[in-house]
Design an enzyme around this catalytic site. Structure first.
Site, PDB file in Angstrom:
ATOM      1  N   GLU A 164     -23.917 -61.982 -65.947  1.00 18.29           N
ATOM      2  CA  GLU A 164     -24.651 -62.583 -67.067  1.00 18.29           C
ATOM      3  C   GLU A 164     -25.007 -64.052 -66.828  1.00 18.29           C
ATOM      4  O   GLU A 164     -24.566 -64.947 -67.564  1.00 18.29           O
ATOM      5  CB  GLU A 164     -23.852 -62.425 -68.373  1.00 18.29           C
ATOM      6  CG  GLU A 164     -23.636 -60.971 -68.743  1.00 18.29           C
ATOM      7  CD  GLU A 164     -22.927 -60.784 -70.082  1.00 18.29           C
ATOM      8  OE1 GLU A 164     -22.627 -61.779 -70.758  1.00 18.29           O
ATOM      9  OE2 GLU A 164     -22.677 -59.621 -70.452  1.00 18.29           O
ATOM     10  N   GLU A 359     -21.905 -53.147 -68.212  1.00 15.95           N
ATOM     11  CA  GLU A 359     -21.149 -53.406 -69.449  1.00 15.95           C
ATOM     12  C   GLU A 359     -21.872 -52.790 -70.626  1.00 15.95           C
ATOM     13  O   GLU A 359     -23.096 -52.925 -70.766  1.00 15.95           O
ATOM     14  CB  GLU A 359     -21.027 -54.908 -69.745  1.00 15.95           C
ATOM     15  CG  GLU A 359     -20.005 -55.634 -68.933  1.00 15.95           C
ATOM     16  CD  GLU A 359     -19.866 -57.090 -69.356  1.00 15.95           C
ATOM     17  OE1 GLU A 359     -20.080 -57.417 -70.546  1.00 15.95           O
ATOM     18  OE2 GLU A 359     -19.536 -57.905 -68.485  1.00 15.95           O
TER      19      GLU A 359
HETATM   20  O1  IFM Z   1     -16.400 -60.195 -73.020  1.00 13.34           O
HETATM   21  C1  IFM Z   1     -17.740 -60.341 -72.687  1.00 13.34           C
HETATM   22  C2  IFM Z   1     -17.921 -60.317 -71.187  1.00 13.34           C
HETATM   23  O2  IFM Z   1     -17.160 -61.281 -70.561  1.00 13.34           O
HETATM   24  C3  IFM Z   1     -19.374 -60.562 -70.831  1.00 13.34           C
HETATM   25  N1  IFM Z   1     -20.240 -59.659 -71.566  1.00 13.34           N
HETATM   26  C4  IFM Z   1     -20.050 -59.523 -72.980  1.00 13.34           C
HETATM   27  C5  IFM Z   1     -18.586 -59.236 -73.286  1.00 13.34           C
HETATM   28  C6  IFM Z   1     -18.389 -59.109 -74.800  1.00 13.34           C
HETATM   29  O3  IFM Z   1     -18.765 -60.289 -75.436  1.00 13.34           O
END
Ligand code: IFM
Length: 466
Positions: A164, A359
């Site tokens: 990210e 994710e």
């Molecule tokens: O916990 C985070 C992760 O570190 C990065 N993506 C989003 C998740 C939830 O906020």
């Protein structure tokens, strides 16, 4: 009947600072998150990752639990300052050994390790040297990537460079919500972005040079997802524009634009409309930069949690507010299952690359019930809805190769501390005990059946959705 392909893989993800703890142990150097959490009032309850899930000491037990869930894959990140305490130069063998043992432990039970090189915990020493604004930081990242690839590359095949990067830039250097908590002006921020992209390219080169074949190298940006309000072609075009046009006709520039990040990596150039908008604040591109950034990669990992519906409006694109009472998660994020249809679909349409959902998940109000179990029906419903939509995309030929639930364990949720629980595994942070939530047992069945237990419905959306 719609289904996932046989080779589709299922797993879960975590990151170093969110679970490891042991911040002063095993020769680890400090990161920007250690320093940030010491500031008053920036993290809920003044929490920190000092202990987190104590995974550094409990990784064997945790891997046993992952195996109990039947995970086929596990994505974790390396703490740069655990293996190079100052981010450059000195190597900490003890840190490398930890990750080596973790990989062995995973492989011993047949879990495929996917390694993220950077999930936000920049070595503090490098921050003091200017961080991503310093062009040397990209070279140091390349050296670090080479070291990790040399150490784990005989066993690890799947690599992600940055997690990210948009959040790193916006939250760390614009809104200051995250470490290091800076507010850079626009030119400074663009310099930071360029530094991150260069670092990505350097890491790809290093993994290719030092890992052993066959390798699969990717990265894991957020896919900022917009969904068309209706299936009309005009609205689909509105979603496309909202996802990839830097210039939306308003003259505003935002860091939350997919093309600004993905075009350099996947097409080797910044989008022209973004460059035009930025004018003199544009990136400091030197001779070979774009070749470095545009190194071919094998897959795009995408993190997707929610989306906004859009439609064509007189002046560009209009975001449609959700009706009052629309389902929200404990993070207050809207529940928008078709994000997992439109996100991968529109991304594939533009870049033509295979993808992995690196994710996706939900924070719920989980607690231990009187029967000693953790009942989380909303997580099961959330993931079911999103997977139905992902199955639609895959059935149409969108090449998504795997799904990694965020997160394997409840963990340190950055500025929200331990106030949020995303895990399949419940963690009692005071006692460091774990309980598999109902969703973990359900996920096991999803994995065993390759998601054949999902209902054969055509949409996971809510009836009231636009
Ligand atoms: O916990 C985070 C992760 O570190 C990065 N993506 C989003 C998740 C939830 O906020």
């Amino acid at each position: 009947m719609k289904q996932f392909p046989d080779e589709f893989f299922w797993g879960a993800a975590t990151s170093s600072y969110q679970i490891e703890g042991a911040v002063n142990d095993g020769g680890r150097g400090p990161s920007i998150w250690d320093a940030f959490c010491r500031r008053p009032d920036v993290v809920f309850g003044r929490h920190s990752g000092d202990v987190a899930c104590d995974h550094y000491y409990r990784y064997r037990d945790d891997v046993r639990l992952f195996n109990k869930i039947g995970l086929q894959a596990y994505r974790f990140s390396i703490a740069w300052s655990r293996v190079m305490p100052d981010g450059m130069g000195r190597i900490n063998q003890e840190g490398l050994d930890f990750y080596s043992r973790l990989v062995d432990e995973l492989l011993a039970v047949g879990i495929r390790p996917l390694v993220t090189l950077f999930h936000w915990d920049l070595p503090l020493a490098l921050h003091h040297r200017g961080g991503w604004q310093n062009r040397d930081c990209a070279s140091w990242f390349g050296d670090y990537a080479a070291l990790v690839a040399q150490t784990l590359g005989d066993r690890v095949r799947d690599w992600m460079t940055l997690n990210e990067p948009q959040v790193i830039a916006e939250s760390g250097y614009e809104s200051a919500r995250f470490a290091p908590g800076e507010r850079q002006d626009r030119a400074g921020l663009i310099r930071t972005v360029h530094g991150l992209l260069l670092a990505h390219g350097r890491a790809v080169q290093a993994i290719r040079a030092h890992g052993r074949n066959p390798q699969r190298v990717g990265w894991a940006p957020v896919c900022i997802t917009k969904t068309p309000a209706t299936p009309d072609s005009d609205d689909v075009e509105a979603a496309r524009r909202a996802m990839f046009a830097c210039d939306m006709g308003t003259g505003d520039w935002t860091i939350w634009n997919n093309a600004w990040w993905m075009d350099p990596v996947l097409r080797g150039r910044y989008p022209d409309d973004g460059l035009a908008l930025l004018g003199d604040d544009g990136p400091p591109i030197e001779a070979t930069d774009m070749d470095t950034i545009g190194q071919p990669i094998d897959f795009v990992g995408i993190n997707i949690y929610h989306a906004e519906p859009v439609r064509t409006a007189k002046r560009g694109v209009e975001v449609i507010p959700r009706p009052p009472g629309h389902p929200q998660t404990r993070m207050d994020w809207m529940v928008t299952p078709d994000a997992l249809y439109w996100g991968p679909k529109l991304l594939f349409e533009r870049y033509g690359k295979p993808m992995v959902i690196t994710e996706n998940g939900v924070s719920c109000h989980d607690w231990v019930s009187l029967d000693g179990q953790v009942h989380d029906p909303q997580r099961i419903d959330f993931v079911s809805r999103y997977l139905v939509e992902l199955r639609n995309a895959v059935s149409e030929g969108v090449p998504v190769q795997g799904y990694l639930y965020w997160s394997a364990l409840d963990n340190f949720e950055w500025e929200r501390g331990y106030g949020q629980r995303f895990g399949l595994i419940y963690v009692d942070f005071a006692r460091q005990t774990r309980i598999l939530k109902d969703s973990a047992f359900w996920y096991r069945k999803i994995i065993e059946s390759n998601a054949a237990i999902l209902p054969q419905i055509t949409s996971g959306r809510f009836a009231a959705d636009a």
